[in-house]
Design an enzyme around this catalytic site. Structure first.
Site: not given
Length: 585
Positions: A322-324
């Site tokens: 998720y995300c980074l």
């Protein structure tokens, strides 16, 4: 911090090099102090953008004449509206707000004199857009920065932000005899006191990890300096044999995916018969300043994969980032593929980018001057803290996070009830100096990953080596990882990609459980040899479906898993979920 002698690249070593580092330290200290005064925004970056824009506008008489003509036309349109609405208060507006701008959505804004104010403001906003755009010779980045800064200045003067020109505030003040302003004053004082004491917003205490959120039963089965690995207790008689590993972003606590039970993706996955593992990142301090991006890959993703493999040696793993965390997982997957490591069954990327050529509004804060300031602030403290990041993220959504809150809390005298997502958002973490500096320079500024120049483990990693199926999710209103940027995963991998575009923003779009009202998604799978559609064409070709993207994703995982069998044994328990790292402040 101690300064160690090293070569400066010109052959200087020893005492001479130490002297050069001392000079550099002086610049770092000055820049760090400057950043404290400017709220983490580089004055140099703003100045360069302004000079570029102002110089080229001054050298463009044609553009100046165009702006003069447009100003005259907008003035005529405003006068026509004033006269028309004087005779008919229900006269149609000459301009409407931009999509997502709800400042003037109330009925009172449609009637004089408030309609005059809103129309004048919107026309001024449109003209200011003309002023800051398409000035010949201005670089695109400087144009965006100047336009963004001009919008922030104009928004200060919006009639919705003035208690005397906001009809809803005027009506509330009249109805309560001014008590809304008294309550607003009390709210402001309370917020200031909490900020001075470095306390979280009011109501956060109702969402404590392990009691109210992050309550999915499980055990911490592995711990190193950087992560705790949580294995969740199965709740079904049989499970899919391939486990799911969740790699969250380290900028926030992991339980964004394990909020209240009704909003928990992890709990829902467990209930669907999946064995779920999740990484809980350490909240680093100044002593962790030299942790690198490679440390996060090695001690984070790879350590978790190794522990799962030790527990379940014959099973491949569905890896989800998720995300980074998704970007880091992509790096790890590419490095594994390059070495012939075939432990992954699939790769899921949630609002995660692998190409940073178009990173969205965050690009406003990414240039050499801005990064030098951020690096100096991190060098000074050893990490980037939540308060240093909050200003930039709030400016990106100033109408929602600054001005609308000011109106609601301090003028209307109301408080928005705290929820689990808001409480999680206030539970932030720090990022080590060296790791975050590498992340910003190597990925955002130099875009090394998608260009095939990123190294991990001493070797260049290529996304094209990934051969497992990919499920990527973008969200329609994402200001952190714009969906068109997330969609670019198609361009950099040579495998089957299923892409889902869901309603909502960077966080709310991902936390979208089945049954949530007003949720929709678009979904399509592209085989590795299919033609790639431009994002706009992709949207037109794939109509929206009502519901949560969780459901088709789980079906996608199940279709790429073996026949359900008895749950695997739990690892050796070091602590109950949610572990200890989640409580670090």
């Amino acid at each position: 911090m101690a300064l160690t002698p090293k070569s400066d690249g010109s052959g200087a070593t020893g005492d001479e090099s130490l002297g050069i580092e001392a000079f550099q330290a002086v610049d770092r200290i000055r820049e760090a102090l400057s950043g404290q005064l400017s709220g983490g925004v580089s004055p140099g970056s703003l100045m360069m953008a302004y000079v570029d824009w102002a110089f080229h506008l001054a050298q463009a008489p044609g553009k100046q004449m165009e702006l003069g003509v447009k100003a005259g036309r907008k003035w005529q349109r405003l006068m026509a509206h004033l006269m028309a609405s004087a005779m008919d208060p229900q006269a149609a507006p000459v301009i409407t707000p931009l999509p997502g701008d709800r400042r003037f959505a109330g009925e009172a804004w449609a009637k004089p004199p408030f309609s005059w104010m809103s129309q004048a403001f919107l026309l001024q906003q449109q003209w200011l857009h003309n002023v800051t755009h398409e000035v010949p010779g201005v670089t695109k980045h400087h144009e965006d920065v100047v336009s963004f800064a001009a919008k922030q200045i104009l928004d200060v003067c919006a009639p919705s932000n003035n208690p005397f020109t906001n009809p809803e505030v005027v009506a509330r003040t009249w109805a309560t005899g001014g008590m809304n302003l008294v309550k607003g004053w009390q709210n402001w004082l309370q917020d200031v006191v909490r900020q001075i004491r470095q306390e979280p917003p009011e109501g956060v205490e109702a969402f404590t990890p392990g009691r109210d959120v992050a309550v999915t039963p499980g055990k911490v089965i592995f711990r190193n300096h950087l992560i705790e690995l949580i294995q969740y207790t199965p709740t079904t008689e049989t499970v899919h044999p391939e486990p799911v590993l969740i790699v969250p972003a380290w900028i926030m606590k992991y339980y964004i995916l394990d909020l209240s039970p009704e909003n928990s993706l992890i709990r829902w996955l467990v209930a669907q018969g999946h064995t779920v593992f999740a990484i809980s990142w350490r909240n680093p301090g100044a002593e962790d300043r030299d942790l690198t991006l490679e440390d996060y890959r090695r001690l984070g993703v790879m350590a978790a994969l190794d522990e799962i493999t030790r527990l379940m040696p014959d099973q491949k793993i569905h890896a989800t980032g998720y995300c980074l965390g998704g970007t880091l997982l992509s790096i790890a997957a590419a490095a594994m593929a390059g070495k012939g490591d075939a432990r992954l069954a699939s790769l899921t990327l949630l609002a995660a980018q692998v190409d940073f050529a178009e990173p969205g509004e965050l690009a406003l804060f990414i240039d050499p001057s801005q990064l030098h300031l951020l690096e100096s602030m991190m060098w000074n403290r050893g990490y980037l803290s939540a308060d240093q990041m909050a200003g930039a993220f709030q400016l990106l959504r100033s109408n929602d996070l600054i001005w609308s809150r000011m109106v609601r809390d301090y003028m209307m005298g109301e408080r928005t009830a705290m929820n689990d997502l808001m409480a999680w958002n206030a539970d932030s973490t720090r990022m080590p100096y060296r790791m975050h500096a590498e992340y910003l320079r190597r990925l955002y500024l130099n875009n090394e990953l998608s260009s095939g120049r990123f190294t991990a483990g001493g070797k260049t990693v290529l996304l094209q080596n990934i051969r497992v199926p990919i499920f990527a999710v973008g969200t329609e209103r994402d200001h952190v990882a714009p969906w068109k940027s997330v969609y670019k995963i198609h361009q950099f991998t040579d495998c089957e990609v299923t892409f889902a575009l869901t309603s909502g923003g960077h966080n709310a779009g991902i936390v979208s459980p089945p049954g949530h009202p007003r949720r929709r998604y678009r979904l399509a799978t592209r085989a590795h040899d299919d033609a790639l559609l431009p994002p706009e064409t992709w949207v037109e070709a794939n109509p929206a479906t009502e519901g949560s993207w969780w459901t088709p994703w789980q079906a996608w995982l199940a279709a790429r898993s073996g026949a359900p069998a008895a749950p695997p044994a739990m690892g050796n328990a070091l602590a109950d979920a949610p572990g200890t790292y989640v409580f670090q402040r």
